[in-house]
Design an enzyme around this catalytic site. Sequence first.
Site, PDB file in Angstrom:
ATOM      1  N   HIS A 312     -24.912  29.512  67.552  1.00 34.42           N
ATOM      2  CA  HIS A 312     -24.021  29.457  68.718  1.00 34.42           C
ATOM      3  C   HIS A 312     -23.996  28.023  69.222  1.00 34.42           C
ATOM      4  O   HIS A 312     -25.013  27.332  69.184  1.00 34.42           O
ATOM      5  CB  HIS A 312     -24.534  30.386  69.834  1.00 34.42           C
ATOM      6  CG  HIS A 312     -23.484  30.739  70.832  1.00 34.42           C
ATOM      7  ND1 HIS A 312     -23.150  29.915  71.870  1.00 34.42           N
ATOM      8  CD2 HIS A 312     -22.678  31.811  70.932  1.00 34.42           C
ATOM      9  CE1 HIS A 312     -22.194  30.474  72.589  1.00 34.42           C
ATOM     10  NE2 HIS A 312     -21.880  31.620  72.034  1.00 34.42           N
ATOM     11  N   ASP A 370     -22.139  38.801  68.027  1.00 32.62           N
ATOM     12  CA  ASP A 370     -21.425  39.478  66.931  1.00 32.62           C
ATOM     13  C   ASP A 370     -22.346  40.104  65.895  1.00 32.62           C
ATOM     14  O   ASP A 370     -21.867  40.812  65.006  1.00 32.62           O
ATOM     15  CB  ASP A 370     -20.494  38.467  66.243  1.00 32.62           C
ATOM     16  CG  ASP A 370     -19.379  38.038  67.176  1.00 32.62           C
ATOM     17  OD1 ASP A 370     -19.269  36.834  67.464  1.00 32.62           O
ATOM     18  OD2 ASP A 370     -18.656  38.915  67.665  1.00 32.62           O
TER      19      ASP A 370
HETATM   20  C1  SDX Z   1     -18.656  33.732  69.450  1.00 31.55           C
HETATM   21  O1  SDX Z   1     -18.520  29.819  72.410  1.00 31.55           O
HETATM   22  C2  SDX Z   1     -18.761  31.043  72.717  1.00 31.55           C
HETATM   23  O2  SDX Z   1     -19.237  31.315  73.790  1.00 31.55           O
HETATM   24  C3  SDX Z   1     -18.329  32.047  71.683  1.00 31.55           C
HETATM   25  C4  SDX Z   1     -18.738  33.495  71.957  1.00 31.55           C
HETATM   26  C5  SDX Z   1     -18.014  34.074  73.142  1.00 31.55           C
HETATM   27  O3  SDX Z   1     -18.520  35.062  73.718  1.00 31.55           O
HETATM   28  O4  SDX Z   1     -16.887  33.609  73.416  1.00 31.55           O
HETATM   29  O5  SDX Z   1     -20.148  33.585  72.184  1.00 31.55           O
HETATM   30  C6  SDX Z   1     -18.388  34.394  70.769  1.00 31.55           C
HETATM   31  O6  SDX Z   1     -17.776  33.093  68.931  1.00 31.55           O
HETATM   32  C7  SDX Z   1     -20.045  33.815  68.866  1.00 31.55           C
HETATM   33  C8  SDX Z   1     -20.173  32.996  67.532  1.00 31.55           C
HETATM   34  C9  SDX Z   1     -19.630  33.885  66.412  1.00 31.55           C
HETATM   35  N1  SDX Z   1     -19.580  33.098  65.131  1.00 31.55           N
HETATM   36  C10 SDX Z   1     -20.421  33.346  64.133  1.00 31.55           C
HETATM   37  O7  SDX Z   1     -21.362  34.153  64.169  1.00 31.55           O
HETATM   38  C11 SDX Z   1     -20.089  32.553  62.864  1.00 31.55           C
HETATM   39  C12 SDX Z   1     -21.385  31.939  62.298  1.00 31.55           C
HETATM   40  N2  SDX Z   1     -21.854  30.898  63.220  1.00 31.55           N
HETATM   41  C13 SDX Z   1     -21.500  29.508  62.901  1.00 31.55           C
HETATM   42  O8  SDX Z   1     -20.206  29.380  62.344  1.00 31.55           O
HETATM   43  C14 SDX Z   1     -21.842  28.572  64.049  1.00 31.55           C
HETATM   44  O9  SDX Z   1     -23.111  28.876  64.442  1.00 31.55           O
HETATM   45  C15 SDX Z   1     -20.964  28.509  65.281  1.00 31.55           C
HETATM   46  C16 SDX Z   1     -19.529  28.310  64.925  1.00 31.55           C
HETATM   47  C17 SDX Z   1     -21.092  29.744  66.086  1.00 31.55           C
HETATM   48  C18 SDX Z   1     -21.456  27.335  66.094  1.00 31.55           C
HETATM   49  O10 SDX Z   1     -21.090  26.185  65.388  1.00 31.55           O
HETATM   50  P1  SDX Z   1     -21.700  24.778  65.758  1.00 31.55           P
HETATM   51  O11 SDX Z   1     -22.106  24.689  67.175  1.00 31.55           O
HETATM   52  O12 SDX Z   1     -20.748  23.734  65.248  1.00 31.55           O
HETATM   53  O13 SDX Z   1     -23.019  24.812  64.907  1.00 31.55           O
HETATM   54  P2  SDX Z   1     -23.986  23.598  64.877  1.00 31.55           P
HETATM   55  O14 SDX Z   1     -23.253  22.355  64.508  1.00 31.55           O
HETATM   56  O15 SDX Z   1     -24.760  23.576  66.158  1.00 31.55           O
HETATM   57  O16 SDX Z   1     -24.973  23.963  63.701  1.00 31.55           O
HETATM   58  C19 SDX Z   1     -26.185  23.223  63.602  1.00 31.55           C
HETATM   59  C20 SDX Z   1     -26.633  23.402  62.164  1.00 31.55           C
HETATM   60  C21 SDX Z   1     -25.645  22.894  61.128  1.00 31.55           C
HETATM   61  O17 SDX Z   1     -26.411  22.526  59.994  1.00 31.55           O
HETATM   62  P3  SDX Z   1     -26.848  20.945  59.812  1.00 31.55           P
HETATM   63  O18 SDX Z   1     -25.561  20.122  59.846  1.00 31.55           O
HETATM   64  O19 SDX Z   1     -27.759  20.644  60.981  1.00 31.55           O
HETATM   65  O20 SDX Z   1     -27.551  20.898  58.475  1.00 31.55           O
HETATM   66  O21 SDX Z   1     -26.821  24.798  61.893  1.00 31.55           O
HETATM   67  C22 SDX Z   1     -25.972  25.157  60.818  1.00 31.55           C
HETATM   68  C23 SDX Z   1     -24.871  24.126  60.743  1.00 31.55           C
HETATM   69  O22 SDX Z   1     -24.350  24.069  59.423  1.00 31.55           O
HETATM   70  N3  SDX Z   1     -25.447  26.492  61.157  1.00 31.55           N
HETATM   71  C24 SDX Z   1     -25.513  27.543  60.360  1.00 31.55           C
HETATM   72  C25 SDX Z   1     -24.947  28.601  61.085  1.00 31.55           C
HETATM   73  N4  SDX Z   1     -24.551  28.159  62.287  1.00 31.55           N
HETATM   74  C26 SDX Z   1     -24.863  26.852  62.324  1.00 31.55           C
HETATM   75  N5  SDX Z   1     -25.987  27.690  59.092  1.00 31.55           N
HETATM   76  C27 SDX Z   1     -25.891  28.930  58.572  1.00 31.55           C
HETATM   77  N6  SDX Z   1     -25.379  30.002  59.215  1.00 31.55           N
HETATM   78  C28 SDX Z   1     -24.887  29.869  60.457  1.00 31.55           C
HETATM   79  N7  SDX Z   1     -24.388  30.921  61.071  1.00 31.55           N
END
Ligand code: SDX
Length: 436
Positions: A312, A370
């Site tokens: 998140h 989710d």
């Molecule tokens: C919702 O914003 C809100 O409030 C949204 C929400 C709401 O109520 O409106 O809460 C609802 O959208 C919840 C999120 C649902 N999405 C998912 O579950 C999809 C999977 N999650 C990822 O796509 C991701 O975590 C996000 C999109 C939710 C957040 O993206 P960020 O903030 O750009 O992630 P980040 O850059 O902080 O990640 C840090 C690291 C990265 O790796 P490095 O570059 O450090 O090596 O963590 C990795 C990312 O690649 N990473 C993940 C991951 N989420 C982040 N790796 C694997 N699986 C994941 N799910």
Amino acid sequence: MDKPIHANHITISVSNTNRSVSLPLLEGTLGPQVADIRKLHNETGIFTFDPGYGETASCESKITYIDGDAGVLLYRGYPIEQLAEKSTFLEVAYLLLNGELPNEAQFEMFTAHITRHTMLHEQFRRFWEGFRRDAHPMAALCGVVGAMSAFYPESVNISDAHEREVSAYRLIAKIPTITAWAYKYSVGQPFMYPRNDLSYAENFLYMFKAVPTEQYKKNPTLERAMDRILILHADHEQNASTSTVRLAGSTGANPFACIAAGIAALWGPAHGGANEAVLRMLAEIGDKKNIKPFIEEVKDKNSHTKLMGFGHRVYKNYDPRAKILQRTCYEVLGELGIKHEPLLELAMELEKIALEDDYFVSRKLYPNVDFYSGIILKAMGFPTTMFTPLFALARTTGWITQWMEMIEDPQQRIGRPRQLYTGAPRRDYTPINERP
Ligand code: SDX
């Protein structure tokens, strides 16, 4: 909006120049201070750079507060755990819209307003025929909600507080009907008209599940679970879809167009589409023995595989909504007499293994709203294509609340971010016969 406290200031100076600026630090009720950069460019010729706005406060708001490190979510100051346990979705809708919990008379009036706006104009029945039966219901929600402005032309008078209130009631009241009808159309069943004798959650379950040929049987546990799921998804400060609604609203677009834009933004798998993606991911994993290889694939950057339902932008701790949904899972499965739900067992094992793996722990990736919601919705009989529409149903209340706050904010202006341009410098046109 009463002004935030001007706590202190931050000074920015540009090295090797005499350019420097002192920016006020604004302090809210809770959360980090913000540097007011509105005069930064005028005084230094510099913009800030923040792709994805991860470090940028786009507005001042009194609606929802999230502490991502502590895993705290407050709606108008009330903890989500208390609201999920003790309130109802309509009462939470009143709270979000008005800023205070209603007294009995206020709640009765609000409930009456919503109940009397649940029907759609009869011409909407033909609207669906423009969609293929197998169209994703989110396509229908985008189209139908956007088209509502054609039936309520007065809604474009966004400077009229009464028109804004009526549009809010129409959206909150009709979105369950639209969502249920999107499903009925996809399975070729007749639309069920809303019933004024049912609660908000039960009315939606009725329009989704009932058929004209049978007596509908209410299920108080499923009604309570549905109501709680709606509460948990109602608002979440400046997430991607809410920011879309605010940006669309800042141009003066009518509220139905703005909410349709929010629905479109929510559809993406990185946002509201994640609940559907979690079920697909669990189905692909299939068995506990495949969890570790899957986790290794997620950790391999070249795979571009994400652990859906995890991570998140704001929560760097357990999403409080995920905890409540996990508990609700057990209640719904128990009520339905489902003793053994492989998907839930797989999800819990996946969570356990992930939270023991440094890749996730070091990146503070925890289950979000989710991760468990889809398992409950599947157990309640919803197809995966209905998961994101249900998220949109609940979030419509948050979106319209945020839209109203923005319209009423005297500081609000059209949203227009700037950029860091790295394209070609100025150059002259050359005729095609002079090009290499
Ligand atoms: C919702 O914003 C809100 O409030 C949204 C929400 C709401 O109520 O409106 O809460 C609802 O959208 C919840 C999120 C649902 N999405 C998912 O579950 C999809 C999977 N999650 C990822 O796509 C991701 O975590 C996000 C999109 C939710 C957040 O993206 P960020 O903030 O750009 O992630 P980040 O850059 O902080 O990640 C840090 C690291 C990265 O790796 P490095 O570059 O450090 O090596 O963590 C990795 C990312 O690649 N990473 C993940 C991951 N989420 C982040 N790796 C694997 N699986 C994941 N799910």
